[in-house]
Write an enzyme that holds these catalytic residues in place. Structure first.
Site, PDB file in Angstrom:
ATOM      1  N   ASP A 145       0.844  -1.204   0.000  1.00 50.77           N
ATOM      2  CA  ASP A 145       0.000   0.000   0.000  1.00 50.77           C
ATOM      3  C   ASP A 145       0.880   1.255   0.000  1.00 50.77           C
ATOM      4  O   ASP A 145       1.817   1.324  -0.799  1.00 50.77           O
ATOM      5  CB  ASP A 145      -0.949  -0.027   1.208  1.00 50.77           C
ATOM      6  N   TYR A 200      -3.336  13.679  -0.528  1.00 52.34           N
ATOM      7  CA  TYR A 200      -3.190  15.023  -1.089  1.00 52.34           C
ATOM      8  C   TYR A 200      -1.721  15.335  -1.290  1.00 52.34           C
ATOM      9  O   TYR A 200      -1.312  15.844  -2.334  1.00 52.34           O
ATOM     10  CB  TYR A 200      -3.832  16.038  -0.136  1.00 52.34           C
ATOM     11  N   HIS A 232      -4.602  -7.798   0.626  1.00 50.07           N
ATOM     12  CA  HIS A 232      -3.897  -6.528   0.670  1.00 50.07           C
ATOM     13  C   HIS A 232      -3.050  -6.374   1.923  1.00 50.07           C
ATOM     14  O   HIS A 232      -1.941  -5.851   1.863  1.00 50.07           O
ATOM     15  CB  HIS A 232      -4.945  -5.412   0.591  1.00 50.07           C
TER      16      HIS A 232
END
Lengths: 423, 405
Positions: free
Chosen positions: B180, B315, B370
């Site tokens: 990830d 972001y 995951h």
């Protein structure tokens, strides 16, 4: 077609239980704020100082009962409307009649994060009687799942169903033929109403958020050819603003089109979260509208106290995308070009600025007006301007004059003769 | 560079626990459409059940005590342009003195505890496999690490923090493992420090150059029409699913993390739903207990910087969705191992791993998703042992620390 339920209209008085008000206050008292990056401004979302101020105001100063009393001055009703395969939904609406008997019936449809109160400022303009402009009977409902209308409980309530419930509402009110005004979801639903009920019931419509498609050679040859020429600076700027919005402003839409239930938990449990979620749009999508704290909190309170809860309103995104996550394609799926007369208003701070000559892909454009002020919430920000557009479109010298037989919007006795003479 | 590491104990104040419970008592749920299943997001029954458990049964103090059995520390790390950040980390040394220093980096919505089950396996000493000293930080803005307070904290900054952490512990040369965001930080870290400090690295989410996956649907669709075989189409299907149905959270966190953050900070139910949706959808039928889920969520709820801070990473990495995730990075020659877990939702065609770096090791597993370290610690540790062990492709790559007694 399933029969419309017998006249179940009831006058509606908004009366939020005191326990709900007390509960909201308890939640606001427990608020836990995040921090904020230095000099974040609006770059990351709603600024912390705005939120602190609004939450304090909501908790300590905002007078819901006063707001409620004012809302109750509006002529509001509910009635049951049956939707094929979805049973009966109790729909809340404002029904403002004009004193002009032959006023034009007009259906006003809000979007997200809007609700019925968006029509509020338009009502007096539109229902006013004058020899100089047409008058309207205005019907402004809460869409199913918004405000004080019931929400569907089954999956799949999409374009066809929204169109059906709205058309049936107008018919139930005795308006066999009517006109329509909408923006945001009001625009998308308008296209479907024109497709399904155009000419027979919907005689003309107006949109303040035109989202046309790129013209093709065969369908719109002139527009297509024009599209081959270099774009003007204004057009390019409009497209750039649109692209900017697509890149940075559509996270909410991607999430609501795919996981509305997940977001629903956030805004159902936290009034602060709900406030941020909606207030961000009120500010970013309007043209520097000078929102007062009371205006914002009244607006958000409608969501907090809504009949189906705030999470229900998000589902329109999922359903209109058909669960595919592709909203722009999904929302227009099944909507066809029609010759139902269409009027458009262009407000400068609206979210999409696609080339104006693409507009004919939406329908038979008979009226278009450009404004130099106003944003997404046109009816709320610029009610006078929007009302003026409708008056021009439907007035004596307008392109849609007399489009509803017997209801040209004027009180004068000679109006019928003038209608004949003007043809 | 940094002060000496100080021992750290998780100690959530009573007042914070009380506030959480007060909020849980006022929990307000939405309704749900009939037969919604998981199609619209986390199901109501799951969220109600987990909320009730959190309120009435979950024992945070017990979980906290168990967490505090891990050797945890904090240290100040100076980041160019951002001042000093106090970083929390687990540092589990092996009894084998020459164990290989290994940096383990979690992702989002992960947290440092993802390393927990790996620790006893990786630090165990044996003549048959290498041993590791394991360092597992909380990334800035996660767990008990400070968050940056200025805009612009991007991939190279996260890499700088974790690299400086290793150097501050005396690990001038080390190995790296991540999935990830841990994988993404790994790309930046090997770009900046590969071969010099990071001698080899391993990923369980081998993605790279993913504009087509994350932000460019047109290119993506174009690729599907090229003459790939059916197997290739199957390999691209997960990415397409993400593009149409899975990227809402990514786009939202990349553009308006603050707006989202108000709900995450204020509503434990909201935070639970936001994270649990990802946990459920990303694992390979992992049988999460309520305790496991709520411990995981509680790390976010009680995090030092608050739950609104960690979404800002999206972001920061994309500059507000104005740049691609891997812009500014390129292929590196730092030896790379990749693990393919069948339940990993973020997958690209296997052949594309060679665009990331110099692949020296590949493994394909028959179970796991995951959160590989959490779901299949033995399999993941097995990969690292094979990769770094005697006979493996990067045996002895950290000079003087081959992992054997």
């Amino acid at each position: 077609m399933a029969p419309i339920v017998t006249d179940s209209e009831q006058p509606f008085t908004l009366s939020v239980p005191q326990s709900d008000l007390d509960f909201l206050k308890k939640k606001l008292e427990l608020v836990r704020f995040p921090d904020e990056l230095d000099d974040a401004g609006w770059n990351y979302g709603v600024p912390l100082s705005d939120m602190r101020r609004l939450v304090t105001h909501w908790k300590d100063k905002f007078d819901w009962r006063a707001a409620e009393a004012d809302i109750n001055l509006l002529p509001m009703f509910t009635r049951d409307v049956t939707v094929d395969n979805f049973g009966t939904l109790n729909i809340h609406y404002v029904h403002q009649r004009s004193e002009v008997p032959n006023a034009i019936p007009l259906l006003f449809v809000h979007g997200w994060p809007g609700h019925f109160l968006e029509a509020r400022k338009l009502l007096s303009y539109l229902s006013a009687a004058s020899p100089d402009h047409p008058s309207f009977h205005v019907v402004a409902p809460d869409l199913p799942g918004f405000g004080f209308s019931e929400a569907p409980t089954k999956r799949g309530f999409a374009a066809h169903q929204y169109a059906e419930v709205l058309n049936k509402l107008m018919l139930a009110l005795g308006y066999e033929e009517y006109v329509y005004q909408g923006g945001d979801w009001g625009h998308a639903i308008g296209r479907h109403i024109a497709t399904i009920y155009g000419h027979k019931h919907l005689k003309a419509w107006h949109s303040n958020l035109p989202i046309p498609t790129k013209p093709t050679l065969f369908a719109h040859p002139l527009a297509f050819l024009r599209d081959l020429l270099p774009y003007s600076r204004t057009t390019r700027e409009g497209l750039r603003a649109t692209a900017e919005y697509r890149a940075t402003g559509m996270g909410y839409l991607a999430e609501q089109s795919t996981k509305p239930q997940t977001i629903g938990y956030l805004i159902a449990d936290s009034p602060v979260g709900l406030l941020a979620w909606i207030y961000e749009k009120l500010v970013e999508w309007s043209d520097s509208y000078p929102w007062t704290d009371d205006e914002v909190l009244e607006w958000v309170s409608i969501y907090w106290f809504s009949r189906a809860g705030p999470a229900a309103s998000l589902r329109i995104y999922y359903e209109m995308a058909g669960g595919s996550g592709r909203l722009e394609k999904g929302a227009a799926k099944g909507a066809k070009w029609t010759s139902v007369p269409l009027g458009l208003s262009y407000f400068p701070r609206e979210l999409f600025h696609l080339p104006k000559w693409w507009a004919p892909t939406l329908g038979k454009v008979v009226y278009a007006e450009e404004h130099d002020e106003g944003g997404h919430f046109a009816a709320y920000e610029q009610p006078g301007a929007l009302a003026e557009d409708l008056r021009r479109m439907f007035g004596r010298r307008g392109p849609a004059y007399g489009v509803v037989p017997g209801k040209n919007g004027y009180a004068s006795i000679g109006s019928r003769r003038e209608a004949v003479n003007s043809q | 560079m940094g002060s000496w590491a100080k021992p750290f104990t998780v100690a959530v104040p009573d007042a914070d626990l009380e506030l959480l419970h007060k909020k849980l008592e006022l929990a307000t749920f939405p309704d749900e459409l009939q037969d919604a299943g998981w199609d619209y997001g986390a199901p109501l029954a799951d969220i109600k059940r987990l909320t009730a458990y959190w309120k009435d049964s979950f024992d945070w103090r017990k979980a906290e005590k168990a967490i505090n059995e891990l050797p945890q520390f904090t240290t100040d790390i100076e980041v160019d342009g951002f001042g000093s950040l106090n970083i929390h980390f687990v540092h589990q040394k092996s009894k084998v003195e020459n164990a290989i220093p290994l940096l383990f980096v979690h992702g989002w919505p992960g947290q440092f505890l993802e390393v927990r089950k790996l620790l006893p396996i990786l630090t165990a000493g044996s003549p048959d496999h290498p041993s590791f000293h394991v360092v597992a930080p909380s990334l800035p803005g996660f767990g008990f690490s400070e968050a940056p307070n200025k805009p612009g904290f991007g991939g190279f900054q996260y890499a700088e923090v974790v690299n400086k952490l290793m150097l501050s512990l005396g690990y001038d040369e080390y190995a790296y493992q991540g999935g990830d965001m841990g994988h993404i930080v790994g790309v930046y870290a090997t770009n900046a420090y590969g071969n010099r400090h990071i001698k080899a690295w391993h990923t369980n989410m081998p993605l790279y150059r993913a504009p087509t996956l994350f932000s460019n649907p047109l290119l993506f669709l174009e690729m599907l029409t090229t003459p790939f075989n059916k197997r290739m189409q199957e390999q691209l299907a997960p990415a397409q699913r993400f593009q149409t149905k899975g990227r809402g959270y990514f786009l939202l966190q990349s553009t308006k993390p603050q707006t989202l953050g108000y709900s995450l900070a204020d509503s434990p139910v909201g935070l639970l739903a936001w994270i649990y949706e990802k946990l459920y959808e990303s694992v390979d039928n992992y049988p999460f207990t309520e305790d496991e889920v709520l411990e995981w969520i509680s790390i976010h709820w009680f995090s030092r910087a608050g739950p609104a801070a960690s979404p800002r990473m999206y972001y920061g990495l994309t500059s507000g969705n104005e740049r691609e995730l891997f812009d500014g990075t390129r292929w590196t020659s730092t030896p790379l191992g990749v693990a393919f877990f069948p339940g990993e939702p973020a997958r690209l065609p296997k052949s594309w791993v060679h665009t990331i770096g110099k692949v020296v090791f590949q493994s394909e597993h028959d179970a796991g998703g995951h959160f590989a370290a959490f779901e299949q610690p033995a399999k993941l540790a097995g990969d690292l042992r094979k990769m770094f062990g005697k006979g493996g492709p990067v045996y002895g790559i950290v000079p003087g620390k081959d992992g054997y007694a």
